[in-house]
Enzyme design. Structure first.
Site, short mmCIF file in Angstrom:
data_model
loop_
_atom_site.label_atom_id
_atom_site.label_comp_id
_atom_site.label_asym_id
_atom_site.label_seq_id
_atom_site.Cartn_x
_atom_site.Cartn_y
_atom_site.Cartn_z
N ARG A 15 0.90 -1.30 -0.17
CA ARG A 15 -0.02 0.07 0.05
C ARG A 15 0.80 1.25 -0.07
NH1 ARG A 15 -3.40 -1.13 5.03
NH2 ARG A 15 -3.75 1.09 4.65
N TYR A 103 8.85 -4.79 15.06
CA TYR A 103 8.52 -4.56 13.74
C TYR A 103 9.37 -3.26 13.30
CZ TYR A 103 4.16 -7.39 14.29
OH TYR A 103 3.23 -8.58 14.47
N GLY A 140 -4.88 -8.35 16.13
CA GLY A 140 -5.12 -9.67 16.98
C GLY A 140 -5.64 -9.12 18.15
N ASN A 226 1.25 2.13 6.73
CA ASN A 226 1.05 1.16 5.70
C ASN A 226 0.60 1.82 4.48
OD1 ASN A 226 0.90 -1.63 7.24
ND2 ASN A 226 -0.72 -0.21 8.51
N TYR A 348 29.79 32.81 0.96
CA TYR A 348 29.86 31.40 0.98
C TYR A 348 31.27 30.76 1.35
CZ TYR A 348 30.87 26.71 -0.97
OH TYR A 348 31.09 25.27 -0.82
C1 UD1 Z 1 0.19 -8.57 13.04
C2 UD1 Z 1 0.04 -9.64 14.14
C3 UD1 Z 1 -1.64 -9.03 14.84
C4 UD1 Z 1 -1.15 -7.68 15.46
C5 UD1 Z 1 -0.51 -6.58 14.38
C6 UD1 Z 1 0.08 -5.37 14.77
C7 UD1 Z 1 0.54 -11.67 13.40
C8 UD1 Z 1 0.03 -12.78 12.94
N1 UD1 Z 1 -0.71 -10.92 13.68
O1 UD1 Z 1 -0.63 -8.62 12.27
O2 UD1 Z 1 -1.91 -9.66 16.12
O3 UD1 Z 1 -2.33 -6.93 15.91
O4 UD1 Z 1 0.62 -7.42 13.68
O5 UD1 Z 1 0.17 -4.58 13.87
O6 UD1 Z 1 1.52 -11.76 14.13
N2 UD1 Z 1 6.47 -9.55 8.58
C9 UD1 Z 1 7.67 -10.38 7.84
N3 UD1 Z 1 7.50 -11.51 7.45
C10 UD1 Z 1 6.45 -12.23 7.15
C11 UD1 Z 1 5.11 -11.41 7.68
C12 UD1 Z 1 5.32 -10.21 8.32
O7 UD1 Z 1 8.89 -9.94 8.13
O8 UD1 Z 1 6.16 -13.47 6.65
C13 UD1 Z 1 6.69 -8.42 9.01
C14 UD1 Z 1 6.07 -7.37 8.41
O9 UD1 Z 1 6.94 -6.88 7.32
C15 UD1 Z 1 5.69 -6.37 9.44
C16 UD1 Z 1 5.59 -7.08 10.59
O10 UD1 Z 1 6.02 -8.54 10.32
O11 UD1 Z 1 6.74 -5.47 9.93
C17 UD1 Z 1 4.24 -7.48 10.86
O12 UD1 Z 1 3.36 -8.19 9.78
P1 UD1 Z 1 1.95 -7.81 9.00
O13 UD1 Z 1 1.73 -8.42 7.85
O14 UD1 Z 1 1.89 -6.31 9.30
O15 UD1 Z 1 1.06 -8.29 10.25
P2 UD1 Z 1 -0.48 -7.98 10.76
O16 UD1 Z 1 -1.31 -8.64 9.87
O17 UD1 Z 1 -0.65 -6.52 10.85
MG MG Z 2 0.43 -4.80 10.06
#
Ligand code: UD1
Ligand code: MG
Length: 449
Positions: A15, A103, A140, A226, A348
Site C-alpha cells: 500500500r 517490527y 489480533g 502502511n 559562501y
Molecule cells: C500482526 C499480528 C497481529 C497484530 C498486528 C499489529 C500476527 C499473526 N499478527 O498482524 O496480531 O495485531 O501485527 O500490527 O503476528 N513480516 C515479515 N515476514 C512475514 C510477515 C510479516 O517480516 O512473513 C513483518 C512485516 O513486514 C511487519 C510485521 O512483520 O513489519 C507484521 O506483519 P503484518 O503483515 O503487518 O502483520 P499484521 O497482519 O498486521
Molecule cells: Mg500490520
C-alpha cells in the site's frame, strides 16, 4: 542478561505504492527501520538480527549503515510472522538470553516501554506488548484471564465474542531466545490466512506449562505505517512529540509548529530556535545558541553563544565555535569558524578554517572548486577579509592579515600583510556629466525623427 533484538522487516508494504521497501521510508530523515533499531538500543542488545525479504539487499545495507554489527537473515517468502522469527534461529546460535521481537514498520515504540517489557520477564515466560484500541479493527485480540494471557486470536479467525475484545496485540514480544525458537518451530499454518502466526506461540507455550503476560502501552506507540498518508501522519506525530520533548528539556521554540526536526537533532538547554527553522540530520546545537528564523541546518555543530541566521544555511561539516555569528544569506560547508568569528552577510565559506575573531566581509566567497578538485582556504586569527573578496583556494591568509574589498586573492597573504588584487581605480573629472549630456542629446534627436 544479554538481549537479542529480532526486527521483522521482510514485508513489501504494497500500500505504500513505492519501489522502496516500506521500512526504508523515512520519518524525520531516518528510515523507519532505524527508529525501531534505535528504540532497541536502550536494552543494550548483544545481538541485533534484522529479518529481510522484499528488497533484502537494500534493507540489509540500511540496517548495517545504522549498526555495522547487525546480522541480516533472509526470509525469501513472507509466510507469516512466526516464519519470519524462525529465520533468526541460525543467527541466535550459541546465544543465551532473551529475545525481543520488534517490527521495522512500527517506529514509535518508546524506550521506557521496551524496558518495562524486559522487566516484566521476571514474572512471565512470554511478555506481549498490548494496547487498548479505540477502534480495534483487524488487530489480533489478547484473550486474558486476570494477569494471565491465555492466547492471541487473529481478527480473521476470531468469533464475535473475541472480536469484541479491545485489548489488542502490538506484535512485540519478549521471551527466552531458546524457548522462542522452539515455539516458533512448532507453529503451523492451519488458519484463515494460511500463514505461520507468531501469535500462536502463546497457546503453545501455555500448553507446555509456561506463562504469558501483557505489558500495556499507549496506542500511539504501536502506530504502524502502511500507506503514504499514514507516513505523512507519522511524520507529523514524530515532529509534535519531539518538539514537546525539547521544550520540556528547556529549549525555547517560539513557534514550535514551524520548526522541523530530524530524528537525531540535539539542542541544548536555553538555546533559542526562532520560527521556520529546518533541521536536517546530524545537527547538534549547544546551550545558549540562537538559531534565527528561516535557517536551514544539516550535519553541523553550533557552539554555545553562537548566532545563526536569519536565512543562514549550514551544511555538512560546518563547525561553529563559541560566540561566532553567521548572518543572512550565508552558506557554510565543511568549514570551521573559530571563536567570535563573524560572517554576517551574503557569503559562501566552503572547505575552510577560520581563526578566532576573524571578520569575513559581505559577499566573500571561498572559490573552493576548480571543476575537478576541492581546495581549502586557511584564514588565521584576527584577520579581516574585505567585502567581496574572492579567495581562490588553496590559499592561506595569515594572522591579523587583511584583504582589500573586491580582491581576487590567488596567492597567500602573510601575517600582518594586506593582500589587494583588483584593477587600480582611475577617476576622470567631469566625465560623468559630459557622458550624460551626450546621451540625452542623442535621445532627443531620435524622438524628433
Ligand atoms: C500482526 C499480528 C497481529 C497484530 C498486528 C499489529 C500476527 C499473526 N499478527 O498482524 O496480531 O495485531 O501485527 O500490527 O503476528 N513480516 C515479515 N515476514 C512475514 C510477515 C510479516 O517480516 O512473513 C513483518 C512485516 O513486514 C511487519 C510485521 O512483520 O513489519 C507484521 O506483519 P503484518 O503483515 O503487518 O502483520 P499484521 O497482519 O498486521
Ligand atoms: Mg500490520
Amino acid at each position: 542478561m544479554s538481549i537479542a533484538l529480532i526486527i521483522l522487516a521482510a514485508g513489501k508494504g504494497t500500500r505504500m505504492e513505492s519501489d522502496l521497501p516500506k521500512v526504508l521510508h523515512r520519518i524525520a530523515h531516518a528510515p523507519m527501520l532505524w527508529h525501531a533499531m534505535r528504540a532497541g538500543q536502550v536494552l543494550e542488545p548483544g545481538r541485533t538480527i534484522v529479518v529481510a525479504g522484499h528488497e533484502a539487499d537494500m534493507v540489509a545495507a540500511s540496517a548495517q549503515a545504522y549498526d555495522p554489527e547487525a546480522q541480516i537473515v533472509l526470509q525469501s517468502e513472507q509466510n507469516g510472522t512466526a516464519h519470519a522469527v524462525a529465520q533468526a534461529a541460525p543467527a541466535l546460535a550459541g546465544f543465551n538470553g532473551d529475545a525481543i521481537v520488534l517490527y521495522g514498520d512500527t517506529p514509535f515504540i518508546r524506550q521506557e516501554t521496551l524496558e518495562e517489557m524486559a522487566r516484566a520477564r521476571a514474572h512471565h515466560d512470554i511478555v506481549v506488548l498490548g494496547f487498548e484500541a479505540a477502534d480495534p479493527g483487524r488487530y489480533g485480540r489478547l484473550v486474558t484471564e486476570g494477569d494471565a494471557l491465555l492466547r492471541i486470536v487473529e481478527y480473521k479467525d476470531a468469533n464475535e465474542d473475541e472480536r469484541a475484545i479491545t485489548l489488542c496485540n502490538s506484535g512485540l514480544m519478549a521471551a527466552d531466545a531458546t524457548v522462542l525458537m522452539d515455539l516458533v518451530a512448532q507453529v503451523g499454518n492451519d488458519n484463515a490466512a494460511g500463514e505461520y502466526y507468531l501469535t500462536d506461540i502463546i497457546a503453545l507455550a501455555r500448553a507446555r506449562g509456561l506463562s504469558a503476560g501483557v505489558v500495556h502501552c499507549a496506542e500511539s506507540e504501536t502506530m504502524g505505517v502502511n500507506s503514504r498518508s499514514e507516513l505523512a501522519r507519522a511524520e507529523v506525530s514524530f515532529q509534535q512529540t519531539t518538539r514537546a520533548r525539547l521544550i520540556d528539556d528547556g529549549v525555547s521554540l517560539q513557534a514550535p509548529d514551524t520548526v522541523w526536526l530530524a530524528w537525531d537533532t540535539v539542542i541544548g538547554r536555553d538555546a533559542e530556535i526562532e520560527p521556520n527553522v529546518v533541521f536536517g540530520p546530524g545537527v547538534t546545537i549547544e546551550s545558549d545558541a540562537r538559531i534565527r528564523a528561516f535557517s536551514h541546518l544539516e550535519g553541523c555543530h553550533v557552539s554555545r553563544g553562537a548566532i545563526v541566521g536569519p536565512f543562514a544555511r549550514l551544511r555538512l561539516g560546518a563547525e561553529l565555535a563559541e560566540d561566532s555569528h553567521v548572518g543572512n544569506f550565508v552558506e557554510i560547508k565543511n568549514a570551521y569558524l573559530g571563536e567570535g568569528v563573524k560572517a554576517n552577510h551574503l557569503t559562501y565559506i566552503g572547505d575552510a578554517d577560520i581563526g578566532d575573531r576573524s571578520n569575513i566581509g559581505a559577499g566573500t566567497v571561498t572559490c573552493n572548486y576548480d571543476g575537478v578538485f576541492k581546495h581549502r582556504t586557511i584564514i588565521g586569527k584576527d584577520a579581516f577579509i574585505g567585502s567581496d573578496t574572492m579567495l581562490v583556494a588553496p590559499v592561506t591568509i595569515g594572522d591579523g592579515a587583511m584583504t582589500g574589498s573586491g580582491s581576487v586573492i590567488t596567492s597567500d597573504v602573510p601575517a600582518g600583510a594586506l593582500g589587494i588584487g583588483r584593477a587600480r581605480q582611475e577617476t576622470k573629472a567631469g566625465f560623468a556629466t559630459r557622458l550624460r549630456d551626450m546621451l540625452r542629446a542623442k535621445k532627443k534627436e531620435q524622438n524628433k525623427g
